[in-house]
Motif scaffolding. Structure first.
Motif, PDB file in Angstrom:
ATOM      1  N   PRO A 454       0.715  -1.188  -0.093  1.00 51.84           N
ATOM      2  CA  PRO A 454       0.108   0.011  -0.030  1.00 51.84           C
ATOM      3  C   PRO A 454       0.806   1.165   0.038  1.00 51.84           C
ATOM      4  CG  PRO A 454      -0.502  -1.425   1.945  1.00 51.84           C
ATOM      5  CD  PRO A 454       0.410  -2.288   1.039  1.00 51.84           C
ATOM      6  N   LEU A 455       0.174   2.116  -0.470  1.00 50.57           N
ATOM      7  CA  LEU A 455       0.926   3.500  -0.367  1.00 50.57           C
ATOM      8  C   LEU A 455       1.507   3.893   0.613  1.00 50.57           C
ATOM      9  CD1 LEU A 455      -1.159   5.874  -3.127  1.00 50.57           C
ATOM     10  CD2 LEU A 455       1.242   4.647  -3.404  1.00 50.57           C
ATOM     11  N   GLY A 456       2.658   4.735   0.619  1.00 46.04           N
ATOM     12  CA  GLY A 456       3.449   5.127   1.906  1.00 46.04           C
ATOM     13  C   GLY A 456       4.884   5.222   1.370  1.00 46.04           C
ATOM     14  N   ASP A 457       5.407   6.223   1.950  1.00 44.61           N
ATOM     15  CA  ASP A 457       6.777   6.603   1.551  1.00 44.61           C
ATOM     16  C   ASP A 457       8.009   5.724   2.146  1.00 44.61           C
ATOM     17  OD1 ASP A 457       5.686   8.512   0.254  1.00 44.61           O
ATOM     18  OD2 ASP A 457       6.231  10.114   1.662  1.00 44.61           O
ATOM     19  N   ILE A 458       9.004   5.758   1.276  1.00 44.93           N
ATOM     20  CA  ILE A 458      10.148   4.556   1.880  1.00 44.93           C
ATOM     21  C   ILE A 458      11.402   5.521   2.022  1.00 44.93           C
ATOM     22  CG2 ILE A 458      11.394   2.761   0.876  1.00 44.93           C
ATOM     23  CD1 ILE A 458       9.182   2.303  -1.398  1.00 44.93           C
ATOM     24  N   LEU A 459      12.054   4.941   3.098  1.00 41.10           N
ATOM     25  CA  LEU A 459      13.476   5.555   3.365  1.00 41.10           C
ATOM     26  C   LEU A 459      14.657   4.705   3.506  1.00 41.10           C
ATOM     27  CD1 LEU A 459      15.276   7.932   4.724  1.00 41.10           C
ATOM     28  CD2 LEU A 459      14.425   7.190   6.776  1.00 41.10           C
ATOM     29  N   VAL A 460      15.687   4.719   2.288  1.00 40.42           N
ATOM     30  CA  VAL A 460      16.650   3.867   2.371  1.00 40.42           C
ATOM     31  C   VAL A 460      17.833   4.371   3.029  1.00 40.42           C
ATOM     32  CG1 VAL A 460      17.870   2.527   0.738  1.00 40.42           C
ATOM     33  CG2 VAL A 460      15.575   3.221   0.158  1.00 40.42           C
ATOM     34  N   PHE A 461      18.482   3.714   3.775  1.00 39.36           N
ATOM     35  CA  PHE A 461      19.837   4.095   4.390  1.00 39.36           C
ATOM     36  C   PHE A 461      21.047   3.676   3.524  1.00 39.36           C
ATOM     37  CE2 PHE A 461      17.016   4.794   7.921  1.00 39.36           C
ATOM     38  CZ  PHE A 461      17.416   6.021   8.609  1.00 39.36           C
ATOM     39  N   LEU A 462      21.723   4.647   3.185  1.00 43.99           N
ATOM     40  CA  LEU A 462      22.867   4.052   2.572  1.00 43.99           C
ATOM     41  C   LEU A 462      24.181   5.104   3.002  1.00 43.99           C
ATOM     42  CD1 LEU A 462      21.525   4.413  -1.092  1.00 43.99           C
ATOM     43  CD2 LEU A 462      22.085   2.251   0.040  1.00 43.99           C
ATOM     44  N   THR A 463      25.423   4.511   2.491  1.00 41.14           N
ATOM     45  CA  THR A 463      26.492   5.080   3.473  1.00 41.14           C
ATOM     46  C   THR A 463      27.102   6.406   2.876  1.00 41.14           C
ATOM     47  OG1 THR A 463      28.202   4.183   2.028  1.00 41.14           O
ATOM     48  CG2 THR A 463      27.421   2.720   3.726  1.00 41.14           C
ATOM     49  N   THR A 529      14.078  14.486  10.328  1.00 42.26           N
ATOM     50  CA  THR A 529      12.977  13.655  10.338  1.00 42.26           C
ATOM     51  C   THR A 529      11.883  13.693   9.257  1.00 42.26           C
ATOM     52  OG1 THR A 529      12.957  14.100  12.557  1.00 42.26           O
ATOM     53  CG2 THR A 529      11.660  12.382  12.179  1.00 42.26           C
ATOM     54  N   ILE A 530      11.690  12.980   8.595  1.00 45.58           N
ATOM     55  CA  ILE A 530      10.634  13.017   7.280  1.00 45.58           C
ATOM     56  C   ILE A 530       9.557  12.251   7.700  1.00 45.58           C
ATOM     57  CG2 ILE A 530      10.784  12.738   4.842  1.00 45.58           C
ATOM     58  CD1 ILE A 530      13.536  11.642   5.186  1.00 45.58           C
ATOM     59  N   ASP A 531       8.462  13.206   7.389  1.00 53.24           N
ATOM     60  CA  ASP A 531       6.985  12.703   7.723  1.00 53.24           C
ATOM     61  C   ASP A 531       6.734  11.480   6.915  1.00 53.24           C
ATOM     62  OD1 ASP A 531       6.667  14.164  10.052  1.00 53.24           O
ATOM     63  OD2 ASP A 531       5.858  15.935   8.716  1.00 53.24           O
ATOM     64  N   ASN A 532       5.668  10.885   7.344  1.00 49.40           N
ATOM     65  CA  ASN A 532       5.070   9.775   6.368  1.00 49.40           C
ATOM     66  C   ASN A 532       5.817   8.636   5.764  1.00 49.40           C
ATOM     67  OD1 ASN A 532       2.438  11.002   6.301  1.00 49.40           O
ATOM     68  ND2 ASN A 532       3.181  12.610   5.052  1.00 49.40           N
ATOM     69  N   ILE A 533       6.906   8.483   6.518  1.00 50.13           N
ATOM     70  CA  ILE A 533       7.563   7.159   6.285  1.00 50.13           C
ATOM     71  C   ILE A 533       7.060   5.845   6.775  1.00 50.13           C
ATOM     72  CG2 ILE A 533       9.987   5.995   6.473  1.00 50.13           C
ATOM     73  CD1 ILE A 533      10.051   8.401   4.710  1.00 50.13           C
ATOM     74  N   ILE A 534       6.921   5.220   5.971  1.00 51.21           N
ATOM     75  CA  ILE A 534       6.136   3.692   6.220  1.00 51.21           C
ATOM     76  C   ILE A 534       7.103   2.754   5.996  1.00 51.21           C
ATOM     77  CG2 ILE A 534       4.253   2.092   5.837  1.00 51.21           C
ATOM     78  CD1 ILE A 534       3.056   4.942   7.048  1.00 51.21           C
ATOM     79  N   TYR A 535       7.912   2.792   5.078  1.00 56.25           N
ATOM     80  CA  TYR A 535       8.895   1.572   4.868  1.00 56.25           C
ATOM     81  C   TYR A 535      10.250   1.955   5.156  1.00 56.25           C
ATOM     82  CZ  TYR A 535       4.391   0.117   2.762  1.00 56.25           C
ATOM     83  OH  TYR A 535       3.271   0.063   2.587  1.00 56.25           O
ATOM     84  N   VAL A 536      11.061   1.609   5.789  1.00 58.11           N
ATOM     85  CA  VAL A 536      12.343   1.730   6.041  1.00 58.11           C
ATOM     86  C   VAL A 536      13.356   0.475   5.286  1.00 58.11           C
ATOM     87  CG1 VAL A 536      14.507   1.692   7.618  1.00 58.11           C
ATOM     88  CG2 VAL A 536      12.392   3.095   7.966  1.00 58.11           C
ATOM     89  N   ILE A 537      14.143   0.754   4.373  1.00 54.61           N
ATOM     90  CA  ILE A 537      15.046  -0.397   3.864  1.00 54.61           C
ATOM     91  C   ILE A 537      16.623  -0.193   4.674  1.00 54.61           C
ATOM     92  CG2 ILE A 537      16.211  -1.411   2.099  1.00 54.61           C
ATOM     93  CD1 ILE A 537      13.787  -0.294   0.457  1.00 54.61           C
ATOM     94  N   ASP A 538      17.065  -0.958   5.272  1.00 46.98           N
ATOM     95  CA  ASP A 538      18.339  -0.972   5.971  1.00 46.98           C
ATOM     96  C   ASP A 538      19.271  -2.007   5.779  1.00 46.98           C
ATOM     97  OD1 ASP A 538      20.273  -0.619   7.822  1.00 46.98           O
ATOM     98  OD2 ASP A 538      19.280  -1.410   9.517  1.00 46.98           O
ATOM     99  N   PRO A 539      20.350  -1.450   4.803  1.00 45.70           N
ATOM    100  CA  PRO A 539      21.470  -2.395   4.483  1.00 45.70           C
ATOM    101  C   PRO A 539      22.406  -2.796   5.394  1.00 45.70           C
ATOM    102  CG  PRO A 539      21.130  -0.669   2.841  1.00 45.70           C
ATOM    103  CD  PRO A 539      20.413  -0.391   4.117  1.00 45.70           C
ATOM    104  N   GLY A 540      22.352  -1.825   6.621  1.00 46.28           N
ATOM    105  CA  GLY A 540      23.065  -2.190   7.957  1.00 46.28           C
ATOM    106  C   GLY A 540      24.564  -1.872   7.731  1.00 46.28           C
ATOM    107  N   PHE A 541      24.842  -0.716   7.050  1.00 49.72           N
ATOM    108  CA  PHE A 541      26.102  -0.260   7.038  1.00 49.72           C
ATOM    109  C   PHE A 541      26.054   1.341   7.101  1.00 49.72           C
ATOM    110  CE2 PHE A 541      26.620  -4.057   4.345  1.00 49.72           C
ATOM    111  CZ  PHE A 541      27.590  -4.663   5.196  1.00 49.72           C
ATOM    112  N   ALA A 542      27.351   1.782   7.559  1.00 52.86           N
ATOM    113  CA  ALA A 542      27.454   3.545   7.656  1.00 52.86           C
ATOM    114  C   ALA A 542      28.816   3.576   7.632  1.00 52.86           C
ATOM    115  CB  ALA A 542      26.744   3.564   8.995  1.00 52.86           C
ATOM    116  N   LYS A 543      29.119   4.842   7.254  1.00 48.41           N
ATOM    117  CA  LYS A 543      30.735   5.401   7.308  1.00 48.41           C
ATOM    118  C   LYS A 543      30.958   5.476   8.748  1.00 48.41           C
ATOM    119  CE  LYS A 543      31.462   5.984   2.494  1.00 48.41           C
ATOM    120  NZ  LYS A 543      31.822   7.282   1.473  1.00 48.41           N
ATOM    121  N   GLN A 544      32.069   5.317   9.025  1.00 47.97           N
ATOM    122  CA  GLN A 544      32.612   5.624  10.543  1.00 47.97           C
ATOM    123  C   GLN A 544      34.067   6.423  10.388  1.00 47.97           C
ATOM    124  OE1 GLN A 544      33.122   2.882  13.768  1.00 47.97           O
ATOM    125  NE2 GLN A 544      31.149   3.683  14.364  1.00 47.97           N
TER     126      GLN A 544
END
Length: 888
Positions: A454-463, A529-544
């Motif tokens: 169903p509709l709803g915005d997606i947030l993807v975390f990349l590095t 913070t972004i409103d209306n995010i329903i889906y999050v995709i998390d590859p599990g990495f970050a730069k440090q």
DNA sequence: AAGATTCCG
């Protein structure tokens, strides 16, 4: 101190009498200097309070909004509103300035749209090729059964991957068992309920990823409808009603009682509980400010300190900057009437220098303690110490979940007060098998969601930026291929370096019937913070970022995130309704391969400035300072050693007058020393500019992909034949000559944002120079003096061109290279000084300047002997005649 | 011949 290398001088016993004398004299001078500082502070406080009590509310609000305009992370709604207001109101200078800003923004923005489009078309074919390649790669790696580092990708060799342990392959392995325990429902297949959708989607997408649902992130809000109504009603609720609707409200009395009963309290509350805005007000109402003392509350971020203060001022119906105020770098919006003061943690840390016992506070709240920034970590130790001799000071440590126990233990078993948050449940899905190429997996998952959910915005975390850009391109390409069979997908990137207007786009409401995908760095984890995010995709990495104190080298690496971080990311899906989080790793990896918490910053960075500040606070035994998590021993030793070499500490480890002066600068000690040295070499104007430019993190030159050649030639026009310090000085001076013009920046491929920041920093530094009693004088015609002043601060960072055809650091005899962006990249002078050492693909020196070795004897005779500076070969180095030597 | 994650003073 005892660890100093033997080739450096140590004071001999025969010197000791006179050494003792000079030491005593220096300490006396130091104390007199400190006294003068204190006196000046008192005068300043008077002045500030006089001026700010006169300031009207409108003025204060305007200042806030102007600052907000400058910031990137404020909702466009607010921005539009405030712009409109300004236009309707008086047309004073500020308004004109603002209009100019907007016009400039739009000017730049239009341009970038154009180039984006051009670029897209030009690179279309390239992308297709790349896609094909990556698919190939992913297929090759299909059998890999391990959570791995993303940089392994692209090396393309199977042999580099370690296969799973034999145990893990066994049918009844721990992994299997554990997963079975966790799995609540069966496989989660997209669109499984809707056969028609399923078919359609199979036709559209040629790949898919199987996800398994495991744990749920508990929520405490059940229905979306309920929230929707209350959201709607909220707009019409009075402030009083809003306050009462916050989760923290029912705990008001109990909380006050607990604070009365205990000196230190750990408050565990999720975001959205209202603790940050409400608790200070409760305490104020309960009489904690009656004795003329303040309630302080620290935040890790500037925007947070400002916006929370504004909100609280509004709720209390007072003028911002009067009873409620905030204090951040470059801006102190408080007065002597202020009773609730929000500030950044770094500001409080610096404030300790002028008020080491926090005498003007009755309560101090350290908010967002779980983020474990360098400053909060140091504040823990300082503040804990103060509570011992100030029984009237109340201390609140406020944190989101998990860490509360740890804080409690650290603060002598302080009680924990729990406040529920307001959040919707988030279902978490793991991949069945590890993903070989997580960028590709992200793209596939986005499309899967788009096709079946169903509709709803997606947030993807990349590095990082580069990853985000390729991901945007891939998504654009694939959605184009799918055509109109699916609803519109709006693809938006976000990272800190993205121009402000592009960033603002993520806040625009998604059009009816469309879906938004935001591809973000971990900027979206906490900072915005972004409103209306329903889906999050998390590859599990970050730069440090990591600092190696043995080599003095920094490195930026992609690492797996921690469980805490993963949960923070997942939580981003449950802000407006029940959400879903897709983790592109297995449940096993989550359980067994992720650390519980991210390594706190204090254990990962250079502590030079922190150690100097602590020394200036009279904390002499740093090795035994009460750290929540102590930094590595070597990092402390290195910092102390450097401070000794710089003359900030004497051989007893005591702070010298020079050290006390250096502590006034919010910079690395070497930079502070350079600033002090400019007094002797009569070039403070130039050195202050260089220092300001050095502290904006190397993002001065703008280099868009499609104009690389133009950008590079523009950059070379600034080059100074003696190196980068003088090059960035050229940039600053020319910009100043252009009257700080945006247009000038645009024409010269310079980042306006960085320059503006450099200007702010410069202004602050000029103020501090006055404070440490140094006159501003110019020596623009004599770059030798300027380079000597630099050397006086950075004599620790010297490299010599060796016979082998490369540079070696004098200190560690380590092979390093001049960064290709440097003005000296083709020059290769014998002796160079560098600002920093960074490990990326190789060991690079960044910001390099040529010096003469004899200067080292002049500026640091205690550190260098002439013998070690002798040239082993008498031949002169053949110098490449640089085509780029374009001097002023 | 390289390549910027994010805050903060």
């Amino acid at each position: 101190m005892e660890k100093r290398s033997k080739r450096h001088h140590t004071p001999s016993p025969s010197d000791s009498d006179s050494a003792e004398e000079t030491r005593a004299k220096d300490i006396k001078e130091r104390d007199e200097f400190a006294k003068r500082l204190r006196k000046r502070d008192e005068e300043k406080v008077k002045k500030v309070s006089e001026s700010s009590s006169k300031r009207s509310y409108e003025e204060a609000a305007k200042r806030l909004k102007l600052e907000a305009e400058d910031r990137d992370k404020i909702l466009p709604k607010l921005r539009i509103q405030s712009r409109r207001k300004y236009l309707q109101k008086r047309k004073d200078d500020k308004v004109i300035e603002l209009e100019d800003d907007i016009a400039d923004d739009e000017y730049l923005f239009d341009e970038s749209i154009l180039t984006e489009r051009e670029k897209r078309e030009r690179e279309h074919k390239k992308t297709l090729l790349q896609l094909a390649k990556e698919h190939e790669k992913a297929r090759e790696l299909e059998n890999v059964q391990r959570y791995h580092m993303p940089q392994d990708l692209g090396k393309g060799e199977k042999g580099e991957y370690i296969e799973v342990d034999e145990n893990e392959k066994l049918p009844n392995s721990e992994q299997r068992k554990w997963e079975q325990e966790q799995i609540k429902s069966a496989f989660f297949k997209f669109g499984a309920k809707d056969a028609k959708a399923q078919d359609e989607y199979e036709l559209l997408l040629d790949e898919q990823i199987d996800f398994i649902q495991a744990l749920q992130l508990e929520g405490n809000q059940e229905k979306k409808d309920e929230e929707k109504i209350s959201e709607y009603q909220k707009a019409r609720l009075t402030i009083e009603e809003t306050k009462k609707s916050l989760p923290v409200f029912p705990f008001r009395d109990a909380l006050i009682e607990a604070i009365r009963n205990y000196q230190i309290l750990i408050v565990e509350g999720e975001t959205g509980s209202g603790k940050t805005t409400q608790i200070p007000q409760y305490l104020h109402e309960a009489g904690f400010t009656d004795d003329g003392k303040k309630i302080g509350c620290t935040q890790p971020r500037r925007v947070a300190a400002m916006s929370v203060a504004a909100r609280v001022a509004q709720e209390m119906n007072v003028k911002l900057g009067n009873e409620v105020g905030y204090s951040i770098r470059f801006e102190d919006c408080t007065s002597d009437r202020t009773v609730i003061k929000y500030m950044t943690d770094g500001t409080l840390h610096r404030e300790f220098l002028s008020e080491p016992d926090l005498a003007s506070y009755s309560v101090m709240i350290i908010d967002e303690a779980h983020e474990r920034t360098l400053h909060t970590d140091i504040l823990f130790g300082l503040v804990k110490d103060i509570t011992r001799f100030r029984p009237d000071l109340k201390l609140l440590i406020s944190s989101a979940t998990l860490d509360a126990e740890k804080f409690s233990t650290f603060f002598d078993d302080a009680p924990i007060f729990r406040i529920p948050g307001r959040r919707f449940p988030v279902n978490i899905y793991y991949t069945k098998a590890p993903e070989a190429d997580y960028i590709d997996a992200c793209v596939v998952t986005v499309l899967q969601i788009h096709a079946t959910q169903p509709l709803g915005d997606i947030l993807v975390f990349l590095t990082g930026q580069e990853e985000i850009e390729t991901c945007v391109e891939m998504l654009q390409e694939r959605t184009k291929r799918i055509g109109k069979k699916l609803k519109e997908l709006i693809i938006l990137p976000v990272y800190a370096n993205l121009p402000t207007d592009m960033q603002a786009k993520i806040f625009e409401p998604t059009p009816e019937g469309a879906r938004k995908v935001v591809l973000a760095t971990n900027i979206a984890e906490t900072s915005l913070t972004i409103d209306n995010i329903i889906y999050v995709i998390d590859p599990g990495f970050a730069k440090q970022n990591n600092f190696n104190s043995k080599t003095g080298m920094e490195s930026l690496m992609v690492v797996p995130i921690s469980k805490a971080s993963a949960n923070q990311r997942a939580g981003r899906a449950g802000r407006v309704a029940a959400g879903k989080c897709f983790r592109l790793y297995t449940a096993w990896a989550y359980k067994h391969e992720l650390e519980d918490n991210t390594v706190p910053e204090i254990q990962r960075i250079n502590l030079g400035n922190a150690v100097l500040t602590l020394k200036a606070l009279g904390i002499n035994d740093l090795i035994h300072f009460d750290f929540l998590d102590p930094p590595p021993h070597e990092t402390l030793v290195l910092a102390l050693e450097q401070l000794y070499a710089l003359g900030a500490l004497n051989h007893h480890g005591e702070l010298t007058k020079a050290g006390r002066r250096m502590a006034e600068f919010p910079t690395d000690p070497m930079l502070a020393k350079m600033l002090l040295a400019s007094e002797k070499y009569k070039c403070s104007e130039e050195i202050v500019s260089i220092a300001a430019m050095l502290s904006v993190n190397s993002s001065v030159f703008y280099r868009p992909k499609d104009k690389i050649i133009h950008a590079d030639t523009a950059r070379k026009n600034f080059f100074h034949r003696h190196g980068d310090h003088l090059t960035i000085m050229n940039v600053y001076n020319q910009w100043a000559d252009s009257d700080y013009s945006v247009q000038w920046c645009y024409e010269n491929f310079i980042q306006y944002r960085s320059m503006k920041r450099a200007r702010d920093v410069r202004e602050q530094l000029v103020g501090l120079m006055e404070r440490v009693e140094i006159d501003m004088v110019s020596s623009i015609s004599d770059d030798t003096n300027i380079r000597k002043a630099i050397t006086a601060g950075y004599f620790y960072h010297i490299a010599k061109f060796s016979k082998g055809g490369h540079y070696k650091t004098v200190k560690h005899n380590q092979t390093v290279m001049i960064h290709p962006n440097s003005a000296l990249f083709e020059e290769l002078p014998r002796w160079v000084i560098y600002h920093e050492l960074v490990f990326t693909s190789k060991e690079f020196m960044r910001q390099v300047t040529e010096i003469e070795s004899k200067w080292l004897l002049e500026v640091a005779p205690h550190y260098y002997k002439s013998k070690e500076l002798e040239d082993s070969t008498n031949k002169k180095m053949p110098k490449t005649v640089g085509k780029s030597a374009n001097n002023f």
